[in-house]
Structure formats: C-alpha cells, structure tokens
Scaffold this motif. Sequence first.
Motif, PDB file in Angstrom:
ATOM      1  N   LEU A 188       0.821  -1.212   0.000  1.00 13.34           N
ATOM      2  CA  LEU A 188       0.000   0.000   0.000  1.00 13.34           C
ATOM      3  C   LEU A 188       0.856   1.263   0.000  1.00 13.34           C
ATOM      4  O   LEU A 188       0.595   2.208  -0.754  1.00 13.34           O
ATOM      5  N   GLN A 189       1.876   1.283   0.842  1.00 14.47           N
ATOM      6  CA  GLN A 189       2.748   2.453   0.918  1.00 14.47           C
ATOM      7  C   GLN A 189       3.471   2.680  -0.408  1.00 14.47           C
ATOM      8  O   GLN A 189       3.630   3.814  -0.863  1.00 14.47           O
ATOM      9  N   LEU A 190       3.907   1.599  -1.034  1.00 13.71           N
ATOM     10  CA  LEU A 190       4.618   1.709  -2.302  1.00 13.71           C
ATOM     11  C   LEU A 190       3.705   2.252  -3.403  1.00 13.71           C
ATOM     12  O   LEU A 190       4.098   3.142  -4.175  1.00 13.71           O
ATOM     13  N   ILE A 191       2.490   1.745  -3.477  1.00 10.51           N
ATOM     14  CA  ILE A 191       1.538   2.231  -4.472  1.00 10.51           C
ATOM     15  C   ILE A 191       1.229   3.706  -4.240  1.00 10.51           C
ATOM     16  O   ILE A 191       1.199   4.517  -5.185  1.00 10.51           O
ATOM     17  N   THR A 193       3.089   5.965  -2.746  1.00  7.88           N
ATOM     18  CA  THR A 193       4.272   6.767  -3.056  1.00  7.88           C
ATOM     19  C   THR A 193       4.453   6.939  -4.554  1.00  7.88           C
ATOM     20  O   THR A 193       4.765   8.033  -5.043  1.00  7.88           O
ATOM     21  N   ALA A 194       4.249   5.859  -5.292  1.00  6.38           N
ATOM     22  CA  ALA A 194       4.490   5.882  -6.734  1.00  6.38           C
ATOM     23  C   ALA A 194       3.399   6.615  -7.502  1.00  6.38           C
ATOM     24  O   ALA A 194       3.668   7.204  -8.558  1.00  6.38           O
ATOM     25  N   MET A 195       2.166   6.603  -6.999  1.00  9.30           N
ATOM     26  CA  MET A 195       1.039   7.043  -7.819  1.00  9.30           C
ATOM     27  C   MET A 195       0.349   8.314  -7.344  1.00  9.30           C
ATOM     28  O   MET A 195      -0.453   8.887  -8.090  1.00  9.30           O
ATOM     29  N   LEU A 196       0.635   8.762  -6.117  1.00 14.61           N
ATOM     30  CA  LEU A 196      -0.109   9.900  -5.585  1.00 14.61           C
ATOM     31  C   LEU A 196       0.779  11.105  -5.345  1.00 14.61           C
ATOM     32  O   LEU A 196       1.915  10.978  -4.878  1.00 14.61           O
ATOM     33  N   ALA A 197       0.240  12.264  -5.637  1.00 13.81           N
ATOM     34  CA  ALA A 197       0.848  13.542  -5.277  1.00 13.81           C
ATOM     35  C   ALA A 197      -0.103  14.258  -4.335  1.00 13.81           C
ATOM     36  O   ALA A 197      -1.299  13.961  -4.304  1.00 13.81           O
ATOM     37  N   PRO A 198       0.401  15.177  -3.524  1.00 16.44           N
ATOM     38  CA  PRO A 198      -0.482  15.911  -2.614  1.00 16.44           C
ATOM     39  C   PRO A 198      -1.658  16.526  -3.368  1.00 16.44           C
ATOM     40  O   PRO A 198      -1.498  17.148  -4.422  1.00 16.44           O
ATOM     41  N   ASP A 214      -3.955   5.447   6.294  1.00 19.60           N
ATOM     42  CA  ASP A 214      -2.649   5.998   6.671  1.00 19.60           C
ATOM     43  C   ASP A 214      -1.773   6.227   5.450  1.00 19.60           C
ATOM     44  O   ASP A 214      -1.128   7.276   5.305  1.00 19.60           O
ATOM     45  N   ALA A 215      -1.707   5.228   4.563  1.00 11.54           N
ATOM     46  CA  ALA A 215      -0.840   5.329   3.387  1.00 11.54           C
ATOM     47  C   ALA A 215      -1.241   6.497   2.497  1.00 11.54           C
ATOM     48  O   ALA A 215      -0.386   7.246   1.999  1.00 11.54           O
ATOM     49  N   PHE A 216      -2.539   6.684   2.290  1.00 11.45           N
ATOM     50  CA  PHE A 216      -3.000   7.758   1.420  1.00 11.45           C
ATOM     51  C   PHE A 216      -2.861   9.121   2.085  1.00 11.45           C
ATOM     52  O   PHE A 216      -2.525  10.118   1.431  1.00 11.45           O
ATOM     53  N   ARG A 217      -3.127   9.184   3.375  1.00 17.48           N
ATOM     54  CA  ARG A 217      -2.968  10.456   4.083  1.00 17.48           C
ATOM     55  C   ARG A 217      -1.503  10.892   4.107  1.00 17.48           C
ATOM     56  O   ARG A 217      -1.204  12.091   4.024  1.00 17.48           O
ATOM     57  N   ASP A 218      -0.595   9.939   4.230  1.00 15.78           N
ATOM     58  CA  ASP A 218       0.826  10.279   4.236  1.00 15.78           C
ATOM     59  C   ASP A 218       1.246  10.995   2.956  1.00 15.78           C
ATOM     60  O   ASP A 218       2.199  11.783   2.959  1.00 15.78           O
ATOM     61  N   ARG A 219       0.560  10.726   1.865  1.00 19.36           N
ATOM     62  CA  ARG A 219       0.885  11.366   0.585  1.00 19.36           C
ATOM     63  C   ARG A 219       0.102  12.657   0.376  1.00 19.36           C
ATOM     64  O   ARG A 219       0.216  13.290  -0.670  1.00 19.36           O
ATOM     65  N   GLY A 220      -0.690  13.040   1.362  1.00 16.49           N
ATOM     66  CA  GLY A 220      -1.458  14.279   1.235  1.00 16.49           C
ATOM     67  C   GLY A 220      -2.644  14.150   0.316  1.00 16.49           C
ATOM     68  O   GLY A 220      -3.129  15.163  -0.231  1.00 16.49           O
ATOM     69  N   ALA A 221      -3.155  12.932   0.124  1.00 17.34           N
ATOM     70  CA  ALA A 221      -4.292  12.719  -0.760  1.00 17.34           C
ATOM     71  C   ALA A 221      -5.575  13.258  -0.127  1.00 17.34           C
ATOM     72  O   ALA A 221      -5.707  13.331   1.099  1.00 17.34           O
TER      73      ALA A 221
END
Length: 474
Positions: A188-191, A193-198, A214-221
Amino acid sequence: MDNPRIGEAALARLLDGWCTDARESLHRQLAAALTALISSGELPPGTLLPSERALASTLAVSRGTLVTAYTTLRSLGLLDSRQGSGTRVRGVSQPRLPGSATRLNPLSGTADSSVADLSSAALPGQDWVADVVGAVSPDDLRRWVRGHGYHPAGLPALRAAIARHCTEDGLVSEPDQVLVTSGSQQALQLIATAMLAPGDEVLVEDPTNWGALDAFRDRGARLRTIPLRDDGLDADVLVRLLRSRRPRLLYLAPAVHNPVGVNLRPAVAKVIAAAVAETGTALVEDLSSVDTLFAGPPPPSMASFAPDAAVLSIGSLSKLFWGGLRVGWIRSTVDFVKQLVTYRSSADMGSSVPSQLAALRLLEYVPRARRTRAGQLRAGYEWTSELLTTHLPDWTWVEPDGGASLWVRLPEGNALAVAEAARRGGVLVTPGSVFSATDGQLDRVRLSFAAGPDTVLEGVQRLATVWRGRRRLR
C-alpha cells in the motif's frame, strides 16, 4: 493559514492507552498524556482542542475530569482558553512526522495478561509453519549468499510461484506481473508513493482498512468516501463518482472486507471493473484477507474482469501462514510493475531473501493452510456470536464471509466512549471511527476473536459488565 483543529475522535486515537494506572487519578493521567502529545509535536502550537464536554463524552470520563486536566495544562502554560474561542495549544513543540495526528498502532495493545485484548485481528501462525520454514537449508540459501542479495522485484522463483498461485485462483498471471513486497502494508505504501501527489483524490469505502487510510494520508491525498452499507457497496453511487470525479485511485477490499468481513458480489465487481476501465482510474484491490474465508473458493479478482485496465491487486501470506514472515505482493500489468520496482529500489532494495525462500516452500501448502484457517475462523465466529447473543443480546453485527472479527453495531451511545470505558474495565475493542476517513462509524466497534476462545469469553463478559454499568448511569 488557519490554525489546525483536531476533533475528539482523532484526539482520542492519539490518546490511545492514556489511562493505565488505577492508583493515579484520571485527570492527572489525562494531563500527562496531553502534555506528552504537546511536547512531541503531535499537537502543535495553535491547535484548537475539542470542548471539555465533547472530549469528556468521547473518553468516557466526567466533564470535571476534563476541566481539571485542561486547568492543569493552562497553569503550565501549555494551553490557552478564551471565551468564545475555545482552548488552543500554546506549548513549544518538536517537529512531528506528517500524518501523525491520524495514525493508529493496532499492535500496541497490551502485554498485560489481565487485559482481554479483542482489538487486534492479527492471527497467530499455524504450528506446522515453523517446520516448513525451518526446512530451508543452508544449501538453499548458499547460492543466493554468493550474490549481492538485492532483488527489488523479488526472487525470480518466488515471482513465478506467486504468478501460478494467482492463476490457480482465477487471475491468469505471469512472473513479470508480480512484485514481491514486505507484506501488504508495504504494498500500500509503495503504491501510494508511486502514484499519488499531494491533493490527488482517492475514493475509499467507509469504513475501510485503517492501513490504507494511513498510506493515502501520508501522501497528502484527498479522501472521498463511498458508504458501505450492511447489504454491500452501492455500485451506482461509486460509478457516478468515478465518472464525475475521475479520481486518481480507487481503493477497495472486495474479498473479506476489513473491517466488515463481507465479499463484494461478483455482479457488482463486474460493474465497477467496467467503470474503472472506462474512466482510466487506477483500482487498488486489496486481497490480503482472502485466505480467511470461512468456506468456498476465493471470489474472482476484479482484475480478471478488466484485464487491460490499471488494476493493482495486493496479496499476502500473513493471514494464511504467519505475519512474521513479512511476504506480500502486488500483481498488475508488466508496465505498472516496472514502475513500482523503480520506486522500490530507492526504498529498501527488496525483501529478505530467507523469508522469500520460506515463502516459496509455503506456497505449496496453500490448500492445506486454507482448510485449517477456515475451520479455526468459522469456529471462532460461531463461539463469539453465541457469547454476544447470550451476554449482549441488543448488540448486532454483519454476518461475515470470513476474517477474525465482527463489525458490531451498538444500540446506543458513542463507540469511542464505549471503547474507553471498556479499556478501564479490562477489555480492549477498536472503535469504528478508526476505520473511517471522516471519523464516522461512531455506532460501531470491531471486536476480534483472533486471541482465542478463553480470551473472547473473558472479554465479552467484561464488555457486558461495562455495558450494564453505562446503562445504569443513564
């Protein structure tokens, strides 16, 4: 920029475990816990805190306890309260990690044997797994030790074995479509990181897996939710959102949904897969719980309904064999896997080779392990259902297709407050808001039976005592 505001549900998650010493007063323990959050930067200066009344209700304490705790922190110069403006943090804090105000550690329960922990659905490993893992010989490892040991995409033999495993489950796959990860959470974290921008929009069910949130929030989604009803996902609403919003990602758990435990109906899965293919939204289907079905074969993967679409399927050996193995995978198109390998190379250069060699052996035992797990989990569900019916007859739950927990609806009250009261009564449960992107699900708790029948019996009996006590106070 406006000062941050934290709701009572989010603050309650940060305060998880604040009340641990029966010899110390509640207001002192609460003041100490809030001081620690301020000092660590989890509550930065300027943060607007919940009202005393709202937080007291959420933590299942008297308003006087909150008043005294806030007064203590004001006397220390850590809080500032103004009429009409609420209470804000004044303290000087240390830098904090992004996203920390929403984070939950689900494995931070307790080592206290006197507490019945029904909060974690993490399953113990099956006994015979140790024999299979121990059968990995020095000769098996020696050929790999002679090399550098870095395999960002995974050992070729394991990628091929996982591809065969996916194919046997109905999703035709080739080794180049598989990326080995250190468990499903890393996937999840890898996806993300690779696919999402804030600022990218992600569609998620409500409720859904806290690890994905958690994974999506960490990327600012930006998270947009689709209600998950007791009778399943509303495909019409989801398809309309896909067409109107064109989100970057759609995250679903179609097999043994976490936390609800149900499967997505194949007819609904086909409709959603077609909409994903039409709109170009990338679909992440989390299949990491598929091996916890009570009966029957795994449902069809959504990727099988849209073979040319951008679908990333996550799998894991943790629930079937043992979480300590830390082996999972992402199955997708060859191009997607190549892109993900590039990001993986900059993270940890690949998973443990000994664990991958053990996983290679364990994959030969999937049918046996599934039969064993199904029997264990079905018995756990039946036992837990019987206990709840006896001791808490007004509590209801969704009948699951699998998993190690029940998604329980409370007949009244706030689940956060019930969970806090239960903690002080010697039993841990997880409030529903943990699984909500909007801090909703306040009438739900997740109650796990992974710890075994004796712990479940003790936990349900204690829950019943807490519940009766709360009702007497009303």
